[in-house]
Design a protein around this motif. Structure first.
Motif, PDB file in Angstrom:
ATOM      1  N   UNK A  43       0.950  -1.230  -0.032  1.00 24.33           N
ATOM      2  CA  UNK A  43       0.025  -0.015   0.107  1.00 24.33           C
ATOM      3  C   UNK A  43       0.980   1.160  -0.018  1.00 24.33           C
ATOM      4  N   UNK A  44       2.028   1.481   0.841  1.00 28.15           N
ATOM      5  CA  UNK A  44       2.146   0.877   2.090  1.00 28.15           C
ATOM      6  C   UNK A  44       1.502   1.343   3.036  1.00 28.15           C
ATOM      7  N   UNK A  45       1.623   0.663   4.602  1.00 29.05           N
ATOM      8  CA  UNK A  45       1.093   0.918   5.351  1.00 29.05           C
ATOM      9  C   UNK A  45       2.236   0.994   6.394  1.00 29.05           C
ATOM     10  N   UNK A  46       2.206   2.142   7.409  1.00 33.95           N
ATOM     11  CA  UNK A  46       3.106   2.417   8.333  1.00 33.95           C
ATOM     12  C   UNK A  46       3.012   1.320   9.582  1.00 33.95           C
ATOM     13  N   UNK A  47       3.853   0.737   9.906  1.00 34.81           N
ATOM     14  CA  UNK A  47       3.663  -0.460  10.700  1.00 34.81           C
ATOM     15  C   UNK A  47       3.778  -0.108  12.275  1.00 34.81           C
ATOM     16  N   UNK A  48       2.755   0.764  12.478  1.00 42.54           N
ATOM     17  CA  UNK A  48       2.604   1.239  14.027  1.00 42.54           C
ATOM     18  C   UNK A  48       2.209   0.192  14.663  1.00 42.54           C
ATOM     19  N   UNK A  49       2.405   0.414  15.973  1.00 45.09           N
ATOM     20  CA  UNK A  49       1.452  -0.628  16.793  1.00 45.09           C
ATOM     21  C   UNK A  49       0.741   0.357  17.812  1.00 45.09           C
ATOM     22  N   UNK A  50      -0.475  -0.221  18.305  1.00 39.89           N
ATOM     23  CA  UNK A  50      -1.373   0.564  18.786  1.00 39.89           C
ATOM     24  C   UNK A  50      -2.352   1.377  18.074  1.00 39.89           C
ATOM     25  N   UNK A  66     -15.682  -3.072  -8.252  1.00 37.67           N
ATOM     26  CA  UNK A  66     -15.568  -1.978  -8.074  1.00 37.67           C
ATOM     27  C   UNK A  66     -14.753  -0.933  -9.022  1.00 37.67           C
ATOM     28  N   UNK A  67     -13.434  -1.836  -9.292  1.00 33.79           N
ATOM     29  CA  UNK A  67     -12.452  -0.825 -10.046  1.00 33.79           C
ATOM     30  C   UNK A  67     -11.857   0.137  -9.592  1.00 33.79           C
ATOM     31  N   UNK A  68     -11.707   0.209  -8.300  1.00 34.25           N
ATOM     32  CA  UNK A  68     -11.039   1.424  -7.312  1.00 34.25           C
ATOM     33  C   UNK A  68      -9.443   1.194  -7.400  1.00 34.25           C
ATOM     34  N   UNK A  69      -9.090   0.121  -7.991  1.00 33.16           N
ATOM     35  CA  UNK A  69      -7.570  -0.152  -8.019  1.00 33.16           C
ATOM     36  C   UNK A  69      -7.049  -0.629  -6.764  1.00 33.16           C
ATOM     37  N   UNK A  70      -8.041  -1.254  -5.849  1.00 34.99           N
ATOM     38  CA  UNK A  70      -7.425  -1.991  -5.020  1.00 34.99           C
ATOM     39  C   UNK A  70      -6.208  -3.042  -5.192  1.00 34.99           C
TER      40      UNK A  70
END
Length: 220
Positions: A98-105, A159-163
């Motif tokens: 995606x990327x997703x920040x690997x935060x905790x909590x 949906x075609x939103x590009x996921x």
């Protein structure tokens, strides 16, 4: 307080379903899907929560599995633990692309208490609830989550939103037999003398908690 009321697991689940029908879980994610307003930003936010909470689920289900080992029906806790472990691998793939920040909590600055409610309650259940209570509450969780996951997966595919492919693959229907395993787990608790009214109370709380969860992840 323990009561003398006789209630088997099937009847208890029917009562849970009745209460849910009368007091449906507020789910803005589903509302967005049905209004065709779900966006890539919504998906990212949902997956951020999934990544954060998966760590809690892994620990909570491992604790529950360690507490309940004396009956064949206790395999339900192992199934939950295995499910969370499989989800971890898929979520890390989602976080990478995606990327997703690997935060905790959770981000308390943005969400406050509602962002912590699900993880906190699940941890409490794993530590304190008996079989019937844990099974009843987790059944509310499983049904709310996977009904949404199934609808979301179908929507993303059309949906075609590009996921990203990894995100589309993550969402889908409930694992086969999971609800039936939960019902058997509840029945094992009731057979051992667990209070059905306490189980219903814990399931009622989970219904509220799932509402907090869906509202927090939707950021409406």
């Amino acid at each position: 307080m323990k009561t003398d009321r006789r209630l088997d697991a099937v009847s208890l689940v029917q009562e849970i379903d009745r209460r849910t029908a009368e007091n449906p879980i507020d789910n803005p994610i589903v509302a967005k899907l049905r209004a065709n307003r779900f966006t890539p930003a919504d998906l990212r936010r949902l997956l951020e929560f999934e990544v954060r909470l998966n760590r809690t689920e892994l620990a909570a289900y491992a604790l529950a599995a360690s507490r309940f080992t004396g009956k064949p029906e206790d395999v339900y806790c192992l199934r939950l633990q295995e499910m969370a472990s499989r989800a971890r691998t898929k979520l890390l793939d989602c976080a990478r692309v995606l990327p997703i920040e690997p935060r905790t909590g959770a981000d308390g600055r943005a969400e406050g208490f509602t962002a912590y409610a699900y993880g906190s309650y699940l941890s409490w259940l794993a530590l304190n609830a008996n079989r019937a209570g844990l099974g009843a509450a987790s059944l509310v969780d499983v049904r709310s989550y996977f009904s949404t996951s199934d609808e979301l997966g179908a929507w993303l595919r059309s949906s075609g939103i590009g996921a990203p492919e990894e995100a589309v693959a993550f969402y889908g229907s409930e694992p086969e037999g999971l609800s039936a395993s939960a019902v058997a787990f509840v029945q094992a608790g009731l057979d051992a003398g667990d209070d059905p009214d306490e189980a219903l109370r814990l399931s009622d709380v989970m219904r509220d908690v799932m509402g907090y969860f869906w509202r927090a992840v939707s950021a409406r």
